[in-house]
Design an enzyme around this catalytic site. Structure first.
Site, PDB file in Angstrom:
ATOM      1  N   SER A  10      31.694  39.313  45.131  1.00 41.56           N
ATOM      2  CA  SER A  10      33.032  39.181  44.548  1.00 41.56           C
ATOM      3  C   SER A  10      32.948  38.433  43.218  1.00 41.56           C
ATOM      4  O   SER A  10      32.504  37.274  43.177  1.00 41.56           O
ATOM      5  CB  SER A  10      33.963  38.398  45.476  1.00 41.56           C
ATOM      6  OG  SER A  10      35.119  38.007  44.743  1.00 41.56           O
ATOM      7  N   HIS A  35      32.732  43.732  43.834  1.00 42.68           N
ATOM      8  CA  HIS A  35      34.043  43.534  44.466  1.00 42.68           C
ATOM      9  C   HIS A  35      34.941  42.785  43.487  1.00 42.68           C
ATOM     10  O   HIS A  35      34.611  41.689  43.019  1.00 42.68           O
ATOM     11  CB  HIS A  35      33.881  42.732  45.763  1.00 42.68           C
ATOM     12  CG  HIS A  35      35.121  42.608  46.569  1.00 42.68           C
ATOM     13  ND1 HIS A  35      35.605  43.620  47.382  1.00 42.68           N
ATOM     14  CD2 HIS A  35      36.010  41.598  46.678  1.00 42.68           C
ATOM     15  CE1 HIS A  35      36.723  43.222  47.974  1.00 42.68           C
ATOM     16  NE2 HIS A  35      36.992  42.002  47.575  1.00 42.68           N
ATOM     17  N   ASP A  37      38.461  41.051  42.946  1.00 36.97           N
ATOM     18  CA  ASP A  37      39.606  40.481  43.652  1.00 36.97           C
ATOM     19  C   ASP A  37      40.787  40.292  42.714  1.00 36.97           C
ATOM     20  O   ASP A  37      40.809  39.358  41.908  1.00 36.97           O
ATOM     21  CB  ASP A  37      39.213  39.128  44.264  1.00 36.97           C
ATOM     22  CG  ASP A  37      38.496  39.314  45.569  1.00 36.97           C
ATOM     23  OD1 ASP A  37      37.449  38.661  45.771  1.00 36.97           O
ATOM     24  OD2 ASP A  37      38.958  40.113  46.394  1.00 36.97           O
ATOM     25  N   MET A  39      44.562  39.309  42.048  1.00 41.30           N
ATOM     26  CA  MET A  39      45.566  38.465  42.702  1.00 41.30           C
ATOM     27  C   MET A  39      46.756  38.265  41.765  1.00 41.30           C
ATOM     28  O   MET A  39      46.565  38.046  40.563  1.00 41.30           O
ATOM     29  CB  MET A  39      44.962  37.102  43.031  1.00 41.30           C
ATOM     30  CG  MET A  39      43.774  37.195  43.966  1.00 41.30           C
ATOM     31  SD  MET A  39      43.074  35.546  44.254  1.00 41.30           S
ATOM     32  CE  MET A  39      41.743  35.989  45.362  1.00 41.30           C
ATOM     33  N   HIS A  68      40.009  45.169  45.204  1.00 41.90           N
ATOM     34  CA  HIS A  68      40.821  44.638  46.306  1.00 41.90           C
ATOM     35  C   HIS A  68      42.132  44.118  45.713  1.00 41.90           C
ATOM     36  O   HIS A  68      42.147  43.085  45.052  1.00 41.90           O
ATOM     37  CB  HIS A  68      40.008  43.517  46.961  1.00 41.90           C
ATOM     38  CG  HIS A  68      40.712  42.792  48.055  1.00 41.90           C
ATOM     39  ND1 HIS A  68      40.216  41.620  48.574  1.00 41.90           N
ATOM     40  CD2 HIS A  68      41.847  43.050  48.738  1.00 41.90           C
ATOM     41  CE1 HIS A  68      41.016  41.190  49.528  1.00 41.90           C
ATOM     42  NE2 HIS A  68      42.015  42.043  49.655  1.00 41.90           N
ATOM     43  N   MET A  70      45.291  42.326  45.915  1.00 39.36           N
ATOM     44  CA  MET A  70      46.108  41.361  46.651  1.00 39.36           C
ATOM     45  C   MET A  70      47.378  41.150  45.838  1.00 39.36           C
ATOM     46  O   MET A  70      47.621  40.088  45.239  1.00 39.36           O
ATOM     47  CB  MET A  70      45.331  40.052  46.857  1.00 39.36           C
ATOM     48  CG  MET A  70      44.186  40.202  47.837  1.00 39.36           C
ATOM     49  SD  MET A  70      42.990  38.852  47.792  1.00 39.36           S
ATOM     50  CE  MET A  70      41.896  39.478  46.517  1.00 39.36           C
ATOM     51  N   MET A 139      40.019  40.852  56.509  1.00 38.81           N
ATOM     52  CA  MET A 139      39.871  39.556  55.850  1.00 38.81           C
ATOM     53  C   MET A 139      39.410  38.520  56.863  1.00 38.81           C
ATOM     54  O   MET A 139      39.955  38.437  57.970  1.00 38.81           O
ATOM     55  CB  MET A 139      41.212  39.108  55.234  1.00 38.81           C
ATOM     56  CG  MET A 139      41.689  39.955  54.056  1.00 38.81           C
ATOM     57  SD  MET A 139      40.523  40.025  52.701  1.00 38.81           S
ATOM     58  CE  MET A 139      40.500  38.317  52.173  1.00 38.81           C
ATOM     59  N   ASP A 175      35.588  40.089  54.127  1.00 35.56           N
ATOM     60  CA  ASP A 175      35.733  39.384  52.853  1.00 35.56           C
ATOM     61  C   ASP A 175      36.267  37.988  53.124  1.00 35.56           C
ATOM     62  O   ASP A 175      37.371  37.839  53.636  1.00 35.56           O
ATOM     63  CB  ASP A 175      36.730  40.171  51.988  1.00 35.56           C
ATOM     64  CG  ASP A 175      37.012  39.538  50.654  1.00 35.56           C
ATOM     65  OD1 ASP A 175      37.871  40.076  49.929  1.00 35.56           O
ATOM     66  OD2 ASP A 175      36.389  38.521  50.325  1.00 35.56           O
TER      67      ASP A 175
HETATM   68  C1  DX5 Z   1      40.064  35.785  49.086  1.00 34.04           C
HETATM   69  C2  DX5 Z   1      38.991  36.429  48.251  1.00 34.04           C
HETATM   70  C3  DX5 Z   1      37.680  35.768  48.635  1.00 34.04           C
HETATM   71  C4  DX5 Z   1      36.506  36.228  47.850  1.00 34.04           C
HETATM   72  C5  DX5 Z   1      35.229  35.836  48.538  1.00 34.04           C
HETATM   73  O1  DX5 Z   1      41.284  36.296  48.724  1.00 34.04           O
HETATM   74  O2  DX5 Z   1      38.958  37.825  48.493  1.00 34.04           O
HETATM   75  O3  DX5 Z   1      37.474  36.062  49.991  1.00 34.04           O
HETATM   76  O4  DX5 Z   1      36.491  37.593  47.742  1.00 34.04           O
HETATM   77  O5  DX5 Z   1      35.154  34.476  48.517  1.00 34.04           O
HETATM   78  P1  DX5 Z   1      33.993  33.674  49.262  1.00 34.04           P
HETATM   79  O6  DX5 Z   1      32.873  34.640  49.546  1.00 34.04           O
HETATM   80  O7  DX5 Z   1      33.606  32.601  48.296  1.00 34.04           O
HETATM   81  O8  DX5 Z   1      34.634  33.167  50.514  1.00 34.04           O
HETATM   82 ZN    ZN Z   2      38.413  40.574  48.190  1.00 35.25          ZN
END
Ligand code: DX5
Ligand code: ZN
Length: 226
Positions: A10, A35, A37, A39, A68, A70, A139, A175
């Protein structure tokens, strides 16, 4: 033949001041997918980046962009992420009332469709969309931040999702809080695709990324053979 275990670092955990170089580095270090993320500060209590950043880093690697989302609402933005270079677009089942429509829209754009479940969401919501998805993301933290602790109560749910998938060509991804230790635990219950942020980017060097990815992969493969 798809890889037995996909490791998808990620970039949320990358050095944002050098994001393009970091993408190149994890590509060279053995990442299978990247990946991303996304947000919005509304669906999750944090803001990361949008489609323009995906577009900017796209030329830095040929590896799969596993995006991903979110965000909520999600439908108005799917086309922008497809246009920016996403290969897989994953939406949260909790992001709105029309999950089936969102998944159809992703596939209509020629992209692979994923559905993500927050820890408190039952896998029952997947029953009527199994034939609309190429990936299911369970998740293992409450979404919004990297570096959180793994929520082990998700393991039985992940096993039930693996049973629901049956022989469909759907990858099962996790994840959040994944490291060498938890990678084996999730692989044991049927996970074949692993997102890891802080456990990969720890140390900040290409050599470190390479050994972190290899260690997580080895641990997951050992978990698959239990
Ligand atoms: C949460 C993110 C995290 C990220 C991974 O919303 O999606 O989970 O990808 O973070 P680590 O691997 O540092 O927990
Ligand atoms: Zn993610």
């Amino acid at each position: 033949m798809t890889a037995p275990v996909i490791i998808a670092p990620s970039i949320l955990a990358a050095d944002f001041a050098r994001l393009g170089d970091e993408v190149t580095a994890i590509d060279e270090a053995g990442a299978d997918w990247i990946h991303c993320d996304v947000m919005d500060g509304h669906f999750v209590p944090n803001i990361s980046f949008g489609a323009d950043i995906i577009k900017a880093i796209r030329p830095r690697t040929r590896k799969t962009f596993d995006v991903h989302l979110m965000i909520a609402p999600v439908d108005p933005y799917i086309a922008a992420f497809a246009e920016a270079g996403a290969d897989i677009i994953t939406v949260h089942a909790e992001a709105g009332p029309h999950l089936d429509r969102s998944l159809q829209a992703i596939r209509a754009l020629g992209k692979q469709a994923g559905v993500a479940l927050c820890p408190a969401t039952s896998e029952v919501v997947l029953e009527s969309v199994l034939d609309r998805v190429d990936l299911i993301l369970a998740m293992t933290v409450n979404p919004g931040f990297g570096g959180q602790s793994f929520i082990s109560s998700q393991l039985p749910k992940i096993a039930r999702i693996r049973a629901m998938i049956g022989d469909r060509p759907i990858r099962l991804e996790v994840d959040g809080g994944i490291n060498v230790e938890t990678a084996a635990m999730v692989a044991e219950v049927g996970v074949d695709t692993i997102v890891a942020g802080s456990a990969v980017f720890r140390g900040g060097s290409l050599a470190g990324y390479r050994s972190n990815i290899a260690a997580i992969r080895e641990s997951a493969i050992s978990g698959m053979h239990v």
